[in-house]
Design an enzyme around this catalytic site. Structure first.
Site: not given
Ligand code: FAD
Length: 389
Positions: A125, A127, A133, A247
């Site tokens: 846990g 995110t 990100t 990972e």
């Molecule tokens: C099916 C699934 C399973 C997952 N499992 C887990 C889990 O078990 N545990 C856990 O902790 N998390 C998990 N995650 C979360 C995953 O790690 C995040 O979705 C991922 O890190 C992206 O974060 P976000 O979705 O908040 O996107 P955001 O951070 O909101 O970003 C949205 C988009 O903007 C882009 N972006 C953001 N900042 C920048 C920048 N500075 N420059 C260029 N581009 C940028 C990103 O690349 C992305 O494409 C899971 C996600 C999914 C969809």
């Protein structure tokens, strides 16, 4: 505790054993689960009982201690066979945080049980709705109250939380404004979900485009015993970063497996499907995308191997692990797209498994780290370009 690096023959033997196990879980098994968004309990049990999920756990704790090259081969083979390792891959690497930073008491309590499959540590846990990100923006708090911490907040995308006994949780123990640096003040805890459910933890599944058992988790005054803090308070961000190379390399290996599955499926279909009186694979318009996907996946596989070797030798491998993840995720997506195109309309039919694998492999452009963030790591930390954020 260095891993015993397996020989090429050992790796071949591991691949054969994993492929034989996976043959017991054919496309029909995955399609039924996909339709119901159900968890592959029998598959996960078989992989655990086969000792495959405990391969990164040292022998002294009941694992096989085979190391990352073997782990990568296992996950690649799972995906290459058409199965889906996302149901349990985290069991291999999440425990790395416990292994590297846990106390001797925590390790002897939990690692043998994880290795034997008596308990599952598959949920991670980090995110939150407002922090994906940018991990340092997390707002879930853990406040020390005597011999316990009180946890409040919310996580999102916590995959497999409903199917895991333990959760590795990152929470804020010092407010961001009061922390010495941006990355300080975060701590890692082992949360026993069996005891916590209904007593401070609520888990809600999130329906996604593929069967991934992902959830949102709510914490409302959850009491976590202080002895479940992993390592030192405030150093959790560093501990989580320490696990990221493993990972990334393992997810990259899965992507290589997916790419190989797509390429094999497309090649077989292109040989058999007759249009205008000849196999479609005779047309270079069909051959070339398959050949291009093959070249891309083989090149990415070399980077995955290099990263895994460096990791296993204890050498720095951040650059290679990130490039492996980037190139392998791109290769699997390219191969998936090519495979749908090669199958024409049948690429969209459930019974071919192409559309399912296509949906599953799309995730790796976004999670566990998105392609943009890898590019920005390479640009800034490897090439020395100015910081963008
Ligand atoms: C099916 C699934 C399973 C997952 N499992 C887990 C889990 O078990 N545990 C856990 O902790 N998390 C998990 N995650 C979360 C995953 O790690 C995040 O979705 C991922 O890190 C992206 O974060 P976000 O979705 O908040 O996107 P955001 O951070 O909101 O970003 C949205 C988009 O903007 C882009 N972006 C953001 N900042 C920048 C920048 N500075 N420059 C260029 N581009 C940028 C990103 O690349 C992305 O494409 C899971 C996600 C999914 C969809």
């Amino acid at each position: 505790m260095p891993a015993t690096t397996p020989s090429t023959a050992d790796i071949a033997e591991i691949r054969t054993a994993v492929a034989a196990l996976c043959a017991r879980f054919p496309g029909a098994y995955w399609r039924a689960l996909d339709r119901d968004r159900a968890y592959p309990t029998e598959f996960v049990r078989a992989l655990t009982e086969g000792g495959f999920l405990g391969c990164l756990i040292p022998e002294e704790y009941g694992g096989s201690g085979l190391g990352l090259i073997a782990a990568a081969a296992i996950l690649e083979e799972v995906q290459r066979s058409g199965c889906n390792g996302a149901a349990c891959h985290a069991q291999m690497y999440i425990m790395g945080t416990l292994l590297r930073h846990g106390s001797p008491a925590q390790k002897s309590q939990w690692l043998p049980q994880i290795a034997s499959g008596a308990i599952r540590l598959q949920a991670f846990g980090v995110t939150e709705p407002g922090a994906g990100t940018d991990t340092t923006a997390i707002r879930t708090t853990a406040e020390r109250r005597g011999g316990r911490y009180l946890v409040n907040g919310q996580k999102v995308w916590t995959s497999r939380a409903e199917h895991s006994d333990l959760l590795l949780l990152l929470a804020r123990t010092t407010a961001r404004a009061e922390a010495a640096t941006r990355t300080a003040g975060l701590s890692v805890f082992l949360v026993d979900l069996r005891a916590a459910r209904g007593r401070g933890v609520t888990i809600r599944p999130i329906r996604t485009m593929m069967n991934h058992a992902t959830t949102e988790v709510f914490f409302d005054n959850l009491e976590v015993p202080a002895e479940n803090l992993v390592g030192e308070e405030g150093k959790g961000f560093r501990y989580i970063l320490d696990g990221m190379n493993a990972e990334r390399i393992l997810i990259a290996a899965e992507c290589i497996g997916d790419a190989r599955w797509f390429i094999a499926a497309a090649t077989a279909y292109a040989k058999g499907r007759v249009v205008f009186g000849r196999p479609i694979g005779q047309n270079q318009g069909i051959q070339f995308p398959i050949a291009r996907a093959y070249a891309a996946s083989e090149a990415a596989a070399l980077m995955v191997e290099r990263a895994a070797r460096l990791y296993e030798q204890g050498e720095p491998c951040g650059k290679e692990a990130n490039m492996a993840k980037l190139l392998a995720a791109d290769a699997s997506w390219q191969a998936g797209d090519m495979c749908v195109q090669t199958h024409g309309g049948f690429g969209f039919a459930e019974e071919y498994d192409v559309e399912r694998k296509f949906r599953e492999t799309r995730l790796y452009q976004v999670a566990p780290i998105s392609t943009n963030l890898i590019l920005s790591y390479l640009a800034e930390h490897v090439l020395g370009l100015p910081r963008s954020y």
